[in-house]
Design a protein around this motif. Structure first.
Motif, PDB file in Angstrom:
ATOM      1  N   PRO A   1      -8.529   0.471  -0.320  1.00  0.00           N
ATOM      2  CA  PRO A   1      -8.604   0.641   1.135  1.00  0.00           C
ATOM      3  C   PRO A   1      -7.586  -0.185   1.916  1.00  0.00           C
ATOM      4  N   LYS A   2      -7.211  -1.366   1.395  1.00  0.00           N
ATOM      5  CA  LYS A   2      -6.227  -2.209   2.080  1.00  0.00           C
ATOM      6  C   LYS A   2      -4.821  -1.620   1.990  1.00  0.00           C
ATOM      7  N   ALA A   3      -4.620  -0.636   1.115  1.00  0.00           N
ATOM      8  CA  ALA A   3      -3.279  -0.092   0.891  1.00  0.00           C
ATOM      9  C   ALA A   3      -3.040   1.252   1.575  1.00  0.00           C
ATOM     10  N   VAL A   4      -4.074   1.880   2.115  1.00  0.00           N
ATOM     11  CA  VAL A   4      -3.956   3.249   2.629  1.00  0.00           C
ATOM     12  C   VAL A   4      -2.817   3.399   3.629  1.00  0.00           C
ATOM     13  N   LEU A   5      -2.755   2.531   4.642  1.00  0.00           N
ATOM     14  CA  LEU A   5      -1.713   2.688   5.665  1.00  0.00           C
ATOM     15  C   LEU A   5      -0.317   2.402   5.118  1.00  0.00           C
ATOM     16  N   PHE A   6      -0.225   1.624   4.035  1.00  0.00           N
ATOM     17  CA  PHE A   6       1.074   1.360   3.418  1.00  0.00           C
ATOM     18  C   PHE A   6       1.523   2.513   2.524  1.00  0.00           C
ATOM     19  N   LEU A   7       0.577   3.337   2.071  1.00  0.00           N
ATOM     20  CA  LEU A   7       0.896   4.399   1.107  1.00  0.00           C
ATOM     21  C   LEU A   7       0.893   5.801   1.696  1.00  0.00           C
ATOM     22  N   LEU A   8       0.507   5.975   2.966  1.00  0.00           N
ATOM     23  CA  LEU A   8       0.445   7.320   3.551  1.00  0.00           C
ATOM     24  C   LEU A   8       1.749   8.074   3.353  1.00  0.00           C
ATOM     25  N   GLY A   9       1.653   9.250   2.773  1.00  0.00           N
ATOM     26  CA  GLY A   9       2.829  10.097   2.574  1.00  0.00           C
ATOM     27  C   GLY A   9       3.620   9.806   1.322  1.00  0.00           C
ATOM     28  N   THR A  10       3.162   8.874   0.488  1.00  0.00           N
ATOM     29  CA  THR A  10       3.907   8.472  -0.705  1.00  0.00           C
ATOM     30  C   THR A  10       3.778   9.506  -1.818  1.00  0.00           C
ATOM     31  N   GLN A  11       4.885   9.720  -2.518  1.00  0.00           N
ATOM     32  CA  GLN A  11       4.882  10.558  -3.716  1.00  0.00           C
ATOM     33  C   GLN A  11       5.137   9.646  -4.913  1.00  0.00           C
TER      34      GLN A  11
ATOM     35  N   GLY B   1       8.539  -8.948  -0.431  1.00  0.00           N
ATOM     36  CA  GLY B   1       7.296  -9.099   0.311  1.00  0.00           C
ATOM     37  C   GLY B   1       6.066  -8.447  -0.279  1.00  0.00           C
ATOM     38  N   MET B   2       6.196  -7.276  -0.910  1.00  0.00           N
ATOM     39  CA  MET B   2       5.030  -6.584  -1.465  1.00  0.00           C
ATOM     40  C   MET B   2       5.409  -5.896  -2.770  1.00  0.00           C
ATOM     41  N   SER B   3       4.410  -5.637  -3.596  1.00  0.00           N
ATOM     42  CA  SER B   3       4.638  -4.844  -4.801  1.00  0.00           C
ATOM     43  C   SER B   3       3.462  -3.900  -4.999  1.00  0.00           C
ATOM     44  N   TYR B   4       3.720  -2.811  -5.693  1.00  0.00           N
ATOM     45  CA  TYR B   4       2.684  -1.821  -5.980  1.00  0.00           C
ATOM     46  C   TYR B   4       1.851  -2.306  -7.156  1.00  0.00           C
TER      47      TYR B   4
ATOM     48  N   PRO C   1     -13.682   4.903 -21.503  1.00  0.00           N
ATOM     49  CA  PRO C   1     -13.619   6.039 -20.576  1.00  0.00           C
ATOM     50  C   PRO C   1     -13.024   5.616 -19.228  1.00  0.00           C
ATOM     51  N   ILE C   2     -12.076   6.374 -18.739  1.00  0.00           N
ATOM     52  CA  ILE C   2     -11.382   6.064 -17.500  1.00  0.00           C
ATOM     53  C   ILE C   2     -11.601   7.211 -16.514  1.00  0.00           C
ATOM     54  N   ALA C   3     -12.011   6.874 -15.292  1.00  0.00           N
ATOM     55  CA  ALA C   3     -12.239   7.894 -14.266  1.00  0.00           C
ATOM     56  C   ALA C   3     -10.950   8.278 -13.563  1.00  0.00           C
ATOM     57  N   GLY C   4      -9.987   7.357 -13.546  1.00  0.00           N
ATOM     58  CA  GLY C   4      -8.729   7.630 -12.869  1.00  0.00           C
ATOM     59  C   GLY C   4      -7.850   6.399 -12.841  1.00  0.00           C
ATOM     60  N   LEU C   5      -6.855   6.451 -11.974  1.00  0.00           N
ATOM     61  CA  LEU C   5      -5.904   5.363 -11.803  1.00  0.00           C
ATOM     62  C   LEU C   5      -6.103   4.761 -10.414  1.00  0.00           C
ATOM     63  N   ARG C   6      -6.175   3.444 -10.329  1.00  0.00           N
ATOM     64  CA  ARG C   6      -6.309   2.779  -9.033  1.00  0.00           C
ATOM     65  C   ARG C   6      -4.928   2.280  -8.620  1.00  0.00           C
ATOM     66  N   VAL C   7      -4.528   2.604  -7.388  1.00  0.00           N
ATOM     67  CA  VAL C   7      -3.232   2.200  -6.863  1.00  0.00           C
ATOM     68  C   VAL C   7      -3.435   1.363  -5.611  1.00  0.00           C
ATOM     69  N   GLY C   8      -2.644   0.318  -5.475  1.00  0.00           N
ATOM     70  CA  GLY C   8      -2.716  -0.530  -4.294  1.00  0.00           C
ATOM     71  C   GLY C   8      -1.397  -1.233  -4.071  1.00  0.00           C
ATOM     72  N   VAL C   9      -1.409  -2.175  -3.169  1.00  0.00           N
ATOM     73  CA  VAL C   9      -0.256  -3.034  -2.923  1.00  0.00           C
ATOM     74  C   VAL C   9      -0.746  -4.472  -2.855  1.00  0.00           C
ATOM     75  N   LYS C  10       0.139  -5.403  -3.189  1.00  0.00           N
ATOM     76  CA  LYS C  10      -0.207  -6.818  -3.076  1.00  0.00           C
ATOM     77  C   LYS C  10       0.992  -7.565  -2.524  1.00  0.00           C
ATOM     78  N   ASN C  11       0.715  -8.706  -1.905  1.00  0.00           N
ATOM     79  CA  ASN C  11       1.784  -9.551  -1.410  1.00  0.00           C
ATOM     80  C   ASN C  11       2.455 -10.224  -2.591  1.00  0.00           C
ATOM     81  N   GLY C  12       3.790 -10.318  -2.520  1.00  0.00           N
ATOM     82  CA  GLY C  12       4.515 -11.001  -3.580  1.00  0.00           C
ATOM     83  C   GLY C  12       5.883 -10.397  -3.798  1.00  0.00           C
ATOM     84  N   GLY C  13       6.689 -11.085  -4.566  1.00  0.00           N
ATOM     85  CA  GLY C  13       8.041 -10.626  -4.841  1.00  0.00           C
ATOM     86  C   GLY C  13       8.992 -11.017  -3.728  1.00  0.00           C
ATOM     87  N   CYS C  14      10.277 -10.854  -3.980  1.00  0.00           N
ATOM     88  CA  CYS C  14      11.273 -11.321  -3.021  1.00  0.00           C
ATOM     89  C   CYS C  14      11.351 -10.444  -1.772  1.00  0.00           C
TER      90      CYS C  14
END
Length: 126
Positions: free
Chosen positions: A72-82, A43-46, A28-41
């Protein structure tokens, strides 16, 4: 009272794809968790993963019948994202149309993102 902002929104294609993935999950899945992490050429990846429950401090959006939990660490990086889901001749993938993104690497796997300024958003909607 300050206006509330929806951190992210989903296109119809993204919502339908997430519903399909969740329906095929082995647990059972309640939803999808989205964030960002450091890495890649660039600087960051979803990041995306199944969420069995909402963690303390996470924002939750419900859009087109889908729940998305925002790290919570990703909120300011994702504001307004579609979040979209696109299919081309060569691939099918989730795409983040992020107004905070300043550049991306050539392969599209990592991005440079500047955190949104919540004070500027509040002033713009005052």
């Amino acid at each position: 009272m300050a206006p509330s902002f929806k951190v992210m929104s989903l296109t119809e294609a993204a919502a339908e794809r997430i519903k399909g993935i969740m329906a095929d999950a082995e647990r059972p899945i309640a939803g999808l968790r989205v964030g960002v992490k450091n890495g890649g050429c660039a600087g960051m990846s979803y990041t995306m993963e199944y969420a069995e429950e909402r963690k303390p401090g996470e924002d939750m959006i419900e859009d087109k019948g889908v729940r998305v939990f925002i790290d919570p660490k990703a909120v300011l990086f994702l504001l307004g994202t579609q979040m979209d889901f696109q299919t081309t001749k060569l691939s099918s993938q989730f795409v983040f149309n992020n107004p905070n993104q300043t550049s991306a690497c050539g392969c599209g796997e990592s991005v440079a993102i500047t955190p949104a300024d919540p004070n500027a958003l509040t002033a713009a909607h005052a």
